[in-house]
Design a protein around this motif. Structure first.
Motif, PDB file in Angstrom:
ATOM      1  N   ASP A  54      32.827  39.655  32.885  1.00 34.74           N
ATOM      2  CA  ASP A  54      31.871  40.166  34.063  1.00 34.74           C
ATOM      3  C   ASP A  54      31.136  41.350  33.568  1.00 34.74           C
ATOM      4  O   ASP A  54      31.853  42.476  33.356  1.00 34.74           O
ATOM      5  N   HIS A 106      39.652  34.693  46.952  1.00 31.77           N
ATOM      6  CA  HIS A 106      40.042  33.918  45.812  1.00 31.77           C
ATOM      7  C   HIS A 106      41.377  33.058  46.357  1.00 31.77           C
ATOM      8  O   HIS A 106      42.141  33.648  47.050  1.00 31.77           O
ATOM      9  N   LEU A 122      35.943  39.536  46.544  1.00 36.09           N
ATOM     10  CA  LEU A 122      35.568  38.410  47.063  1.00 36.09           C
ATOM     11  C   LEU A 122      36.974  37.500  47.354  1.00 36.09           C
ATOM     12  O   LEU A 122      37.995  37.885  46.996  1.00 36.09           O
ATOM     13  N   VAL A 157      28.479  35.632  39.921  1.00 34.86           N
ATOM     14  CA  VAL A 157      29.246  36.535  39.029  1.00 34.86           C
ATOM     15  C   VAL A 157      30.432  36.042  38.749  1.00 34.86           C
ATOM     16  O   VAL A 157      31.122  36.181  37.601  1.00 34.86           O
ATOM     17  N   ALA A 177      27.315  37.535  44.451  1.00 35.62           N
ATOM     18  CA  ALA A 177      28.754  37.994  44.026  1.00 35.62           C
ATOM     19  C   ALA A 177      29.661  36.547  43.370  1.00 35.62           C
ATOM     20  O   ALA A 177      30.252  36.636  42.540  1.00 35.62           O
ATOM     21  N   LYS A 199      39.609  39.185  45.219  1.00 32.49           N
ATOM     22  CA  LYS A 199      39.568  39.234  43.786  1.00 32.49           C
ATOM     23  C   LYS A 199      38.359  40.229  43.658  1.00 32.49           C
ATOM     24  O   LYS A 199      37.407  40.303  44.265  1.00 32.49           O
ATOM     25  N   LYS A 200      38.649  41.388  43.117  1.00 29.90           N
ATOM     26  CA  LYS A 200      37.622  42.442  42.546  1.00 29.90           C
ATOM     27  C   LYS A 200      36.281  41.697  42.165  1.00 29.90           C
ATOM     28  O   LYS A 200      36.264  40.939  41.177  1.00 29.90           O
ATOM     29  N   ASN A 201      35.072  42.232  42.757  1.00 31.99           N
ATOM     30  CA  ASN A 201      33.835  41.712  42.666  1.00 31.99           C
ATOM     31  C   ASN A 201      33.066  42.719  42.297  1.00 31.99           C
ATOM     32  O   ASN A 201      32.850  43.730  42.941  1.00 31.99           O
ATOM     33  N   THR A 225      31.285  44.901  35.241  1.00 34.35           N
ATOM     34  CA  THR A 225      32.347  45.502  35.479  1.00 34.35           C
ATOM     35  C   THR A 225      32.552  46.257  34.056  1.00 34.35           C
ATOM     36  O   THR A 225      33.656  47.008  34.151  1.00 34.35           O
ATOM     37  N   GLU A 234      32.247  34.615  35.355  1.00 35.41           N
ATOM     38  CA  GLU A 234      33.388  35.170  34.865  1.00 35.41           C
ATOM     39  C   GLU A 234      34.650  34.189  34.580  1.00 35.41           C
ATOM     40  O   GLU A 234      35.109  33.985  33.650  1.00 35.41           O
TER      41      GLU A 234
END
Lengths: 432, 83
Positions: free
Chosen positions: B56, A376, A374, B46, B43, A366-368, B59, B50
């Motif tokens: 978030d 998920h 990260l 966040v 991380a 999962k884009k972080n 981003t 979200e």
């Protein structure tokens, strides 16, 4: 020998079963021959088959193997024109429409070249060439095998599905197409037609195991393939079907069939690395944990394209040796990078599957905005009311088994796992 | 919705999840890096926020500079929520 010639040796009754009726080998052969007469003008051409139903598909394969130059098994009609690479003219089957007609270069066609599209992992299908002999190289025939009723769960125009179909046909067994039904419907049909042999991905097996009636089936042949077969799933299948032979197949579209593991244990024996199994297959692990394979089943075209100077192909599968087993960690390309730490989603999925109450898990990046990505997890659970408490349980268990960065940062409870058409978990998912 | 309370709550959860120990009495001026969470912890924070809040802010590219104190961190979320 062509598929048609092989089937002419079959004396058994049923070959294909559809909802409405069943067909004998004799009927299928007769129809294949009549197609050859009717469409004699396409002899030596390239033909692309669009799947309609199992009976028509079998007839087309019988008619066209040894009859046409190149045989393409189309995953769908829409992507069709893009995949035509080296052919100037292709006939669409069963429409008999000619695509890209320039001068058709017809060839004498004893050895039809089969082309199968790779599935899933990337959006652009890659066409892999196979010879019929190598496609049936792993088919087992025996009196017992000829009495099986195969439940077809893989799409037959994909490599795995074609393997099941050819196993069924060449061994003289029967086959029922179950590819398009919902899980519940698949199970009902398995009962109705007395399915005794099933080949499916671990993900499909988990779905089937969620169905109530699976354990009432009398399965004697259980095969897992396409994804890593974990010990917990192998054990569960063995418990559910104590009479069955549970085997997992290692194969890839590129390398053809690799090998079959039938000792009920995950991975494969480490001593297979040392010796050449049956003199047909050699393997080694490189410094980056990639499994390399050299096999007679791999077509020369693939060897020319992908193999190193000794004929080995990088499978892009990551493995580790643990005791006397070689275990699969996942695809080299599916790795999640969490702040520089590499996480194998399959390994996290295996950990989650070990938790009682977890029926299935799909782990992906999962884009972080902080660390790039990260971990998920989408998790399917048995019926539970206290999901918050269960989430804590999952995390506690993960903490006891995994590195900090490997623990799913977010967990979502879902009803179903996203699967590709080929029944594999979608690996390309990357949530924004 | 009280954003600060949500953030404090999420920090507690993330600390537990990521094996971090939060310092006591986190004030508006407390420097984020001194709160007890490391980069993985943030991380996760966040990501968790979200899930709870649906966005978030880091981003969205509306953030011109990263927050350095707890107060600034909260303010960024509050600003996003107010939009």
């Amino acid at each position: 020998m062509t598929l048609l010639e092989l089937l002419e040796k079959q004396t058994l009754e049923k070959a294909a079963i559809t909802d409405q009726e069943s067909f004998s080998y004799a009927e299928l052969i007769q129809q294949a021959k009549s197609y050859r007469n009717q469409f004699s003008d396409i002899k030596g051409c390239s033909v692309a088959i669009i799947y309609g139903d199992i009976k028509e598909f079998i007839v087309a394969l019988c008619a066209l193997d040894g009859f046409c130059k190149n045989l393409y098994l189309l995953p769908d009609r829409h992507t069709f024109p893009n995949m035509v690479v080296n052919d100037t003219s292709i006939v669409l089957w069963p429409d008999h429409e000619i695509i890209q007609a320039e001068e058709a270069v017809k060839a004498p066609c004893i050895n039809t070249r089969w082309f199968i599209a790779t599935s899933g992992t990337t959006s652009v299908p890659k066409w892999i060439e196979h010879q019929f002999e190598s496609l049936i190289g792993s088919v087992k025939t025996s009196n017992k095998m000829s009495k099986l009723v195969w439940g077809l769960l893989y799409q037959p125009f994909r490599f795995a599905g074609l393997q099941v179909l050819l196993q069924s046909l060449v061994s003289g067994a029967s086959i029922v197409d179950l590819t398009s039904e919902e899980v519940k419907e698949k199970l009902l049909k398995m009962h109705k037609f007395g399915v005794s042999a099933v080949s499916a991905t671990p993900g499909m097996w988990r779905q089937l195991l969620m169905g109530e009636k699976l354990s009432e089936l009398v399965l004697s042949h259980i095969t897992l393939g396409g994804e890593i077969a974990e010990q917990s799933l192998l054990d569960m299948l063995k418990r559910t079907f104590s009479q069955a032979q549970v085997r997992h197949i290692y194969a890839s579209t590129e390398a053809g069939v690799g090998f079959v593991v039938s000792d009920g244990k995950a991975g494969f024996p480490a001593d297979w690395l040392a010796e050449s199994k049956d003199n047909l297959l050699s393997m080694f692990i490189d410094d980056s944990q990639h499994l390399w394979i050299r096999s007679n089943a791999v077509s020369q075209a693939i060897v020319n394209e992908l193999a190193d100077k000794n004929g080995f192909i990088d499978t892009q599968d990551l493995v580790e040796v643990k005791g006397d087993r070689v275990l699969f960690l996942g695809r080299a390309t599916g790795v999640i990078n969490v702040g520089g730490n590499k996480v194998h989603p399959e390994l996290i999925e295996q950990t989650l599957h070990d938790i009682e109450g977890v029926r299935g898990a799909h782990v992906y990046a999962k884009k972080n905005s902080v660390l790039g990505s990260l971990v998920h997890a989408d998790v399917v659970v048995c019926e539970r009311d206290d999901l918050l408490a269960f989430k804590k349980e999952i995390i506690e268990y993960c903490k006891s088994k995994l590195q900090r960065y490997e623990i799913p940062a977010t967990i979502k409870f879902v009803d179903n796992l996203a699967m590709t058409q080929a029944g594999k978990l979608r690996r390309e998912t990357m949530n924004a | 919705m009280n954003v600060e309370a949500s953030i404090r709550n999420a920090m507690e959860q993330v600390a537990e999840l990521s094996d971090c120990e939060l310092v006591e009495n986190i004030e508006q001026e407390t420097v984020l890096l001194d709160c007890g969470l490391d980069s993985l912890g943030y991380a996760m924070l966040v990501a968790q926020l979200e899930e709870e809040l649906g966005f978030d802010p880091f981003t969205e590219q509306q953030v011109t500079s990263y927050p350095s104190t707890f107060g600034e961190f909260v303010a960024i979320y509050q600003a996003c929520l107010d939009k």
